[in-house]
Enzyme design. Structure first.
Site, PDB file in Angstrom:
ATOM      1  N   TYR A   1     -20.494   0.701   4.548  1.00 27.18           N
ATOM      2  CA  TYR A   1     -19.550  -0.428   4.615  1.00 27.18           C
ATOM      3  C   TYR A   1     -18.799  -0.584   3.298  1.00 27.18           C
ATOM      4  O   TYR A   1     -19.210  -0.053   2.261  1.00 27.18           O
ATOM      5  CB  TYR A   1     -20.282  -1.731   4.949  1.00 27.18           C
ATOM      6  CG  TYR A   1     -21.238  -2.198   3.878  1.00 27.18           C
ATOM      7  CD1 TYR A   1     -20.785  -2.946   2.797  1.00 27.18           C
ATOM      8  CD2 TYR A   1     -22.591  -1.888   3.937  1.00 27.18           C
ATOM      9  CE1 TYR A   1     -21.659  -3.366   1.800  1.00 27.18           C
ATOM     10  CE2 TYR A   1     -23.469  -2.302   2.956  1.00 27.18           C
ATOM     11  CZ  TYR A   1     -22.991  -3.044   1.888  1.00 27.18           C
ATOM     12  OH  TYR A   1     -23.835  -3.448   0.898  1.00 27.18           O
TER      13      TYR A   1
ATOM     14  N   ARG B   1      17.854   4.333  10.967  1.00 26.80           N
ATOM     15  CA  ARG B   1      16.582   4.609  10.290  1.00 26.80           C
ATOM     16  C   ARG B   1      15.543   3.663  10.884  1.00 26.80           C
ATOM     17  O   ARG B   1      15.902   2.649  11.494  1.00 26.80           O
ATOM     18  CB  ARG B   1      16.696   4.417   8.784  1.00 26.80           C
ATOM     19  CG  ARG B   1      17.138   3.025   8.402  1.00 26.80           C
ATOM     20  CD  ARG B   1      17.358   2.905   6.901  1.00 26.80           C
ATOM     21  NE  ARG B   1      18.014   1.636   6.593  1.00 26.80           N
ATOM     22  CZ  ARG B   1      18.609   1.362   5.470  1.00 26.80           C
ATOM     23  NH1 ARG B   1      18.669   2.243   4.515  1.00 26.80           N
ATOM     24  NH2 ARG B   1      19.160   0.186   5.255  1.00 26.80           N
TER      25      ARG B   1
ATOM     26  N   GLY C   1      20.513   0.341  -1.650  1.00 21.95           N
ATOM     27  CA  GLY C   1      21.389  -0.182  -2.697  1.00 21.95           C
ATOM     28  C   GLY C   1      21.071   0.282  -4.109  1.00 21.95           C
ATOM     29  O   GLY C   1      21.703  -0.147  -5.061  1.00 21.95           O
TER      30      GLY C   1
ATOM     31  N   CYS D   1     -19.401  -2.958  -3.342  1.00 17.57           N
ATOM     32  CA  CYS D   1     -19.058  -4.372  -3.477  1.00 17.57           C
ATOM     33  C   CYS D   1     -18.187  -4.646  -4.695  1.00 17.57           C
ATOM     34  O   CYS D   1     -17.875  -5.785  -4.996  1.00 17.57           O
ATOM     35  CB  CYS D   1     -20.312  -5.239  -3.493  1.00 17.57           C
ATOM     36  SG  CYS D   1     -21.370  -4.918  -4.907  1.00 17.57           S
TER      37      CYS D   1
ATOM     38  N   LYS E   1      18.905   9.536   5.386  1.00 17.54           N
ATOM     39  CA  LYS E   1      20.230   9.329   5.977  1.00 17.54           C
ATOM     40  C   LYS E   1      20.763  10.646   6.541  1.00 17.54           C
ATOM     41  O   LYS E   1      21.199  10.709   7.684  1.00 17.54           O
ATOM     42  CB  LYS E   1      21.177   8.769   4.915  1.00 17.54           C
ATOM     43  CG  LYS E   1      22.531   8.343   5.481  1.00 17.54           C
ATOM     44  CD  LYS E   1      23.512   8.075   4.365  1.00 17.54           C
ATOM     45  CE  LYS E   1      23.290   6.740   3.702  1.00 17.54           C
ATOM     46  NZ  LYS E   1      23.957   5.638   4.386  1.00 17.54           N
TER      47      LYS E   1
ATOM     48  N   ARG F   1      27.830   9.516  -0.230  1.00 13.30           N
ATOM     49  CA  ARG F   1      26.709   8.568  -0.308  1.00 13.30           C
ATOM     50  C   ARG F   1      25.402   9.263  -0.647  1.00 13.30           C
ATOM     51  O   ARG F   1      25.188  10.412  -0.293  1.00 13.30           O
ATOM     52  CB  ARG F   1      26.482   7.878   1.047  1.00 13.30           C
ATOM     53  CG  ARG F   1      27.610   7.041   1.535  1.00 13.30           C
ATOM     54  CD  ARG F   1      27.237   6.553   2.949  1.00 13.30           C
ATOM     55  NE  ARG F   1      28.405   6.199   3.698  1.00 13.30           N
ATOM     56  CZ  ARG F   1      28.848   4.950   3.844  1.00 13.30           C
ATOM     57  NH1 ARG F   1      28.185   3.949   3.306  1.00 13.30           N
ATOM     58  NH2 ARG F   1      29.924   4.716   4.541  1.00 13.30           N
TER      59      ARG F   1
ATOM     60  N   SER G   1     -25.922  -0.625  -3.263  1.00 17.79           N
ATOM     61  CA  SER G   1     -24.558  -1.133  -3.198  1.00 17.79           C
ATOM     62  C   SER G   1     -23.869  -0.734  -4.493  1.00 17.79           C
ATOM     63  O   SER G   1     -24.359  -1.051  -5.589  1.00 17.79           O
ATOM     64  CB  SER G   1     -24.566  -2.652  -3.027  1.00 17.79           C
ATOM     65  OG  SER G   1     -23.240  -3.111  -3.040  1.00 17.79           O
TER      66      SER G   1
ATOM     67  N   HIS H   1      21.669  -8.296   0.778  1.00 19.87           N
ATOM     68  CA  HIS H   1      20.725  -7.610  -0.106  1.00 19.87           C
ATOM     69  C   HIS H   1      19.444  -8.424  -0.276  1.00 19.87           C
ATOM     70  O   HIS H   1      18.328  -7.920  -0.125  1.00 19.87           O
ATOM     71  CB  HIS H   1      21.390  -7.382  -1.469  1.00 19.87           C
ATOM     72  CG  HIS H   1      20.522  -6.665  -2.443  1.00 19.87           C
ATOM     73  ND1 HIS H   1      19.735  -7.322  -3.357  1.00 19.87           N
ATOM     74  CD2 HIS H   1      20.289  -5.342  -2.620  1.00 19.87           C
ATOM     75  CE1 HIS H   1      19.074  -6.427  -4.061  1.00 19.87           C
ATOM     76  NE2 HIS H   1      19.390  -5.223  -3.649  1.00 19.87           N
TER      77      HIS H   1
ATOM     78  N   GLY I   1     -21.593  -0.942  -7.420  1.00 20.46           N
ATOM     79  CA  GLY I   1     -20.837  -1.934  -8.189  1.00 20.46           C
ATOM     80  C   GLY I   1     -19.807  -1.178  -9.010  1.00 20.46           C
ATOM     81  O   GLY I   1     -20.022  -0.831 -10.165  1.00 20.46           O
ATOM     82  N   THR I   2     -18.680  -0.923  -8.367  1.00 22.86           N
ATOM     83  CA  THR I   2     -17.709  -0.032  -9.013  1.00 22.86           C
ATOM     84  C   THR I   2     -16.926  -0.716 -10.131  1.00 22.86           C
ATOM     85  O   THR I   2     -16.215  -0.047 -10.872  1.00 22.86           O
ATOM     86  CB  THR I   2     -16.748   0.559  -7.968  1.00 22.86           C
ATOM     87  OG1 THR I   2     -16.348  -0.494  -7.094  1.00 22.86           O
ATOM     88  CG2 THR I   2     -17.421   1.652  -7.172  1.00 22.86           C
ATOM     89  N   ASN I   3     -17.083  -2.042 -10.259  1.00 27.29           N
ATOM     90  CA  ASN I   3     -16.439  -2.687 -11.423  1.00 27.29           C
ATOM     91  C   ASN I   3     -17.161  -2.241 -12.690  1.00 27.29           C
ATOM     92  O   ASN I   3     -16.553  -1.744 -13.638  1.00 27.29           O
ATOM     93  CB  ASN I   3     -16.521  -4.213 -11.326  1.00 27.29           C
ATOM     94  CG  ASN I   3     -15.869  -4.744 -10.063  1.00 27.29           C
ATOM     95  OD1 ASN I   3     -14.985  -4.103  -9.519  1.00 27.29           O
ATOM     96  ND2 ASN I   3     -16.316  -5.899  -9.601  1.00 27.29           N
ATOM     97  N   ASP I   4     -18.468  -2.420 -12.693  1.00 24.99           N
ATOM     98  CA  ASP I   4     -19.221  -2.004 -13.876  1.00 24.99           C
ATOM     99  C   ASP I   4     -19.244  -0.483 -14.012  1.00 24.99           C
ATOM    100  O   ASP I   4     -19.188   0.039 -15.117  1.00 24.99           O
ATOM    101  CB  ASP I   4     -20.649  -2.563 -13.815  1.00 24.99           C
ATOM    102  CG  ASP I   4     -20.678  -3.986 -14.354  1.00 24.99           C
ATOM    103  OD1 ASP I   4     -20.156  -4.201 -15.468  1.00 24.99           O
ATOM    104  OD2 ASP I   4     -21.186  -4.869 -13.656  1.00 24.99           O
TER     105      ASP I   4
ATOM    106  N   MET J   1      21.142   3.442  -5.353  1.00 17.92           N
ATOM    107  CA  MET J   1      21.930   4.567  -5.884  1.00 17.92           C
ATOM    108  C   MET J   1      23.403   4.371  -5.524  1.00 17.92           C
ATOM    109  O   MET J   1      23.769   3.408  -4.882  1.00 17.92           O
ATOM    110  CB  MET J   1      21.365   5.878  -5.339  1.00 17.92           C
ATOM    111  CG  MET J   1      19.990   6.178  -5.920  1.00 17.92           C
ATOM    112  SD  MET J   1      19.344   7.722  -5.323  1.00 17.92           S
ATOM    113  CE  MET J   1      18.911   7.366  -3.657  1.00 17.92           C
TER     114      MET J   1
HETATM  115  C1  PEP Z   1     -19.526  -4.609  -9.854  1.00 20.08           C
HETATM  116  O1  PEP Z   1     -19.879  -4.404 -11.009  1.00 20.08           O
HETATM  117  O2  PEP Z   1     -18.812  -3.826  -9.221  1.00 20.08           O
HETATM  118  C2  PEP Z   1     -19.925  -5.843  -9.169  1.00 20.08           C
HETATM  119  C3  PEP Z   1     -19.607  -6.034  -7.906  1.00 20.08           C
HETATM  120  O3  PEP Z   1     -20.522  -6.799  -9.897  1.00 20.08           O
HETATM  121  P1  PEP Z   1     -19.805  -7.780 -10.925  1.00 20.08           P
HETATM  122  O4  PEP Z   1     -18.326  -7.634 -10.748  1.00 20.08           O
HETATM  123  O5  PEP Z   1     -20.284  -9.132 -10.594  1.00 20.08           O
HETATM  124  O6  PEP Z   1     -20.296  -7.267 -12.226  1.00 20.08           O
HETATM  125 MG    MG Z   2     -21.523  -5.563 -11.781  1.00 20.36          MG
END
Ligand code: PEP
Ligand code: MG
Length: 887
Positions: A864, A341, A106, A844, A27, A97, A777, A459, A779-782, A108
């Protein structure tokens, strides 16, 4: 020289500039910029955000120098205005203000009409010849100051006001005359003194510092903290404080106040959009107490002011090269701008405005891409009621189309209930007369918001648009009874917990739960994403020739089709175990899992082979020449076997086997930590016939589709590799099957065999694994599970508390932990490419759809990212933004 803490704006010149928003807040910086542009702005000064931070560091006190600078700037302001605070004849009044670098509407505190006391009120009355106005301003000031600065309950003032209205036998505030308001002031000062224990301050300088303390203090009030947490706003010094001479929209019938946008903030259409009220203060427009008029009617009511406002709008939009949200006041026919703004907007408007600004030559394509956020795009992919379905529905009520998209949920009447119901797993629609900043938590968790009063800039409307929540506002026929927790429309009563459906795109409200559908991409969005694609495709990096690609995680042909429509360039992960979720297939699959001899398993695999061939053919057909990564089975076994005895007996009946025997086998399959157990390639090693069957199905499907004229590019992916030997054995097995299938066919198939890098050891030894893999690939979950040592199945029990207490900055299963897990990704790519320079590498895990993780993946040189179909457009945009940010 002393540090500068206070910045003056006025007299066509300001000490600040738009670029100084970190220091002056949005502001303050824009008031300075407008002043420099010669746009009429009431003069004043901004106390910088640095002072806010000093205020907290010094135990809520200020360095003497700050007080000196405020006093000096106040003198300057009084001189410019030719008026003095508290003056008996012609007093200066100011507003105080807040304004941080990031707008927090809104959240503060604000104090208006500051400087009034028993002598100044007479001065205003004499000077304006309007003593009603003077006493009304004074009573508003006492109420606001009491509430905001000293914590006197707002309702105590309202009760005192009601009392006087009742005595006089009137309903509206406007029916009170000057003498009545003088009495209101008397009661208000008594209310104030009763609660505060001191008389209402008559010294304007004491009032000013009280208000400055309150505004700085409001930086850390509960709702502001919550707002910053929800909107992930961190790392700011604090709020600035703007002290500005007052102008009055409620001076007379030739005065007014309004809010306007240089383009429609809902649709992005290029037309001057806004609302105003004559003889009113700004809070009346925002609070939704009176229904404002559309700006278009100002054109006929006051063409001079309208033309001037139109000119200001055009200048500001060109100057800032973006859609502006402006507040203005007309005092006695003179126009003043109080704020400008970059306007908050819906996702739809964000895309349209960005594309239009490119076409109008105001910005370039790259800038357009950087202006859209993932959240805005997400809104465009929000559910809608299909046009076909719409025709069959009869709305129960109709309000303003305040924020687009449709929402279904159970009715709740306050924000706390909304939060409570959502923690119980319910979907809710928050139904309120009007929302206020206290409701922010409830609004955030609700599917949608319905209000019975207020306009498009109320609001509820502004906040919902910012959040991308569907909202229907000002739905007058909805009569709410908060005590009884019901609302009624005509005679019909709806209760807490009843389902309703809102359509924020046309303002309609329906009883019950209406089926919603996801929308497809529109013309402008397609255009914007095609610019994003060009940027991604041209981003060549070491080892990566074809740009930064976006694939999808899809397990079924219909998901793959949707992803293609959203622009996916291949499949990065088909989880084959997910192909068995349908009832009929599940039974065959379970038969295979519980088989306890090779012969039984071979029998069980026969029907599965047929099912899998059909599944793969369907996917190849849809993907038509695009690469398809199919992961061989990785079922956490416990997810597929029944647990209770009753379920086991039922399965035994379905499979025609003995329940006792089945129970024994199910028990034998139980693991203490199935996520770290007998899954992934470990199954392939111990039951090679299962992977053989899948490879056979993939290749038979590929041959069949190739013969049918479809180009097929299967990528066979082996999960959960921890050692080179696992991949060596499984690759050799797969190769044998492939040779057998292709050897008997006269068809060639381009295929790859690669692996997932999702076990830390695989990343550490990526140079040893690479000779046996055509691609990686991640597997960033595991990988996250194993790097942190957090069980994916159990994180819900403590990670939310970790985030709340800032032990973790974010959930590492949502956003890739670049400093820890990220090291393994970078190492995997580097070591892999050290052996095979053109090794294809992607991601993935769920992080493939998260914008900041996508930026990381770009820098880590991945080919990718792969994400769920609905995230594909977001990933296309985020990938282009990552390329631009790295330039
Ligand atoms: C992972 O582990 O990132 C993955 C893509 O495989 P999943 O989630 O099926 O274990
Ligand atoms: Mg996995």
């Amino acid at each position: 020289m002393n540090n500068r803490y206070v910045y003056y704006f006025g007299g066509d010149k300001a000490e600040g500039r738009a670029e100084m928003r970190e220091l002056l807040g949005g502001k303050g910086a824009n008031l300075a910029e407008m002043t420099n542009l010669g746009i009429p702005v009431p003069p004043g000064f901004t106390i910088s955000t640095e002072v806010c931070s000093l205020y907290y560091k010094n135990n809520r006190t200020y360095p003497e120098e700050v007080r000196r600078q405020v006093a000096r700037n106040l003198d300057r302001l009084e001189e410019e205005m030719g008026k003095k605070l508290g003056d008996r004849n012609d007093p200066l009044l100011v507003s105080v203000r807040s304004g941080a670098a990031v707008s927090m509407p809104g959240m503060m505190d604000t104090v208006l009409n500051l400087g009034l006391n028993f002598s100044a009120v007479e001065g205003i009355a004499n000077n304006t010849g309007n003593s009603r106005f003077a006493w009304d301003a004074y009573r508003r000031f006492i109420q606001m100051y009491g509430d905001v600065v000293m914590g006197v309950p707002y309702d105590d003032f309202e009760k005192a006001l009601d009392e006087i209205k009742r005595e006089k036998g009137v309903e509206a505030d406007t029916e009170l005359d000057a003498d009545d308001l003088r009495r209101v002031v008397g009661s208000y000062t008594a209310v104030y003194e009763g609660i505060v224990g001191k008389a209402f301050p008559q010294d304007p300088i004491e009032q000013l510092w009280g208000a400055i303390d309150a505004v700085f203090g409001s930086w850390n009030n509960e709702r502001a903290l919550k707002y910053r947490r929800i909107n992930k706003i961190g790392d700011l010094l604090g709020t600035a404080v703007n002290v500005q001479s007052m102008v009055y929209g409620n001076w007379s019938d030739a005065s007014g106040t309004g809010v306007c946008f240089s383009r429609d903030p809902s649709t992005g259409e290029n037309y001057f959009y806004g609302e105003y009220l004559m003889n009113a203060q700004g809070e009346d427009v925002v609070a939704g107490i009176r229904t404002p008029k559309p700006l278009s009617s100002l054109e006929s009511a006051n063409p001079g002011v309208y033309q001037q406002l139109l000119g200001v709008k055009e200048r500001l939009e060109k100057h800032y090269r973006d859609m502006q949200d402006m507040e203005f006041t007309i005092q006695e026919g003179r126009l003043f701008l109080l704020q400008t703004r970059n306007g908050k907007r819906t996702g739809r408007a964000a895309v349209k405005v960005a594309v239009d600004l490119v076409k109008e030559g105001m910005i370039g394509r790259e800038e357009a891409i950087t202006r859209i956020t993932a959240e805005q795009l997400d809104q465009l992919l929000h559910p809608m009621i299909s046009p076909g379905m719409k025709k069959t529905l009869k709305p129960i009520a109709r309000g303003l189309e305040a924020s687009p998209g449709a929402a279904v949920g159970r009715v709740v009447f306050n924000a706390d209930e909304a939060e409570l119901w959502v923690t119980r797993g319910e979907r809710v629609v928050l139904v309120r007369r009007e929302t206020s900043p206290e409701d922010i938590g409830g609004m955030n968790v609700a599917e949608g918001i319905l209000t019975s009063t207020g306009g498009m800039t109320s609001h509820a409307a502004v906040v919902a648009r910012g959040m991308g929540k569907p909202c229907v506002a000002g739905c007058k026929t909805v009569v709410i009874d908060e005590i009884a927790k019901t609302f009624s429309v005509d005679e019909k009563v709806y209760r807490e917990g009843d389902f309703i459906t809102l359509d924020g795109s046309d303002g309609e409200v329906y009883a019950g739960s209406v089926e919603l559908e996801k929308p497809s991409l529109g013309g402008e969005l397609n255009e914007l994403l095609s610019w994003a694609d060009e940027i991604r495709h041209s981003a060549k990096r070491a080892g990566v020739e074809d740009g930064f690609m976006v694939r999808t995680n899809a397990d079924l042909p219909q998901d793959a089709k949707l992803a293609i429509d959203f622009g996916a360039e291949g499949i990065g992960l088909t989880r084959t175990e997910h192909m068995f979720f349908e009832d009929a297939k599940l039974t065959s699959f379970r038969r295979m899992i519980i088989a306890d001899s090779l012969q039984e398993r071979m029998e069980a695999l026969k029907p599965i082979l047929k099912l899998q061939i059909e599944d793969f053919r369907g996917i190849f057909r849809v993907m038509d020449g695009k690469p398809v990564t199919i992961r061989l089975l990785d079922p956490p076994l416990h997810e597929f076997v029944p647990h209770s005895e009753a379920e086991v007996s039922e399965l035994a009946r379905d499979l025609g086997t003995d329940a006792e025997k089945l129970l024994k086998r199910v028990r034998g399959l139980q693991e203490l930590n199935p996520m770290l157990g007998h899954r992934g390639c470990r199954l392939g090693i111990t039951y090679p016939e299962v992977y053989d069957m899948q490879v056979e199905a993939i290749m038979l499907a590929a041959v069949a589709e190739t013969r049918a004229g479809i180009r097929v590019r299967p990528e066979i992916m082996i999960p959960l590799i921890g050692s080179t030997a696992e991949l060596e054995v499984l690759r050799a097995n797969a190769q044998k099957v492939i040779d057998r299938v292709l050897g008997g066919a006269d068809t060639k198939v381009d295929y790859l065999i690669g692996t997932m890098i999702e076990i830390p050891r695989a990343a550490l030894t990526a140079n040893l694994i690479a000779p046996h893999a055509d691609f990686y690939s991640f597997g960033t979950n595991d990988l996250t599970q194993m790097v942190f040592g957090f069980s994916r199945d159990d994180v819900g029990t403590f990670v939310p508390e970790y985030i709340e207490r800032k032990i973790l900055p974010f959930d590492p299963f949502q956003t890739l932990d670049a400093s820890g897990v990220g090291q393994l990704v970078e190492m995997g790519v580097r070591k892999g490419r050290g052996v095979k320079p053109a090794l294809k590498a992607g991601i993935c895990g769920e992080h493939g759809g998260d914008p900041s993780s996508i930026a990381f993946c770009y820098k880590a040189n991945l080919n990718y990212v792969s994400c769920s179909p609905y995230r594909v457009p977001i990933a296309r945009l985020a990938a282009a933004q990552a390329v631009l940010a790295a330039k």
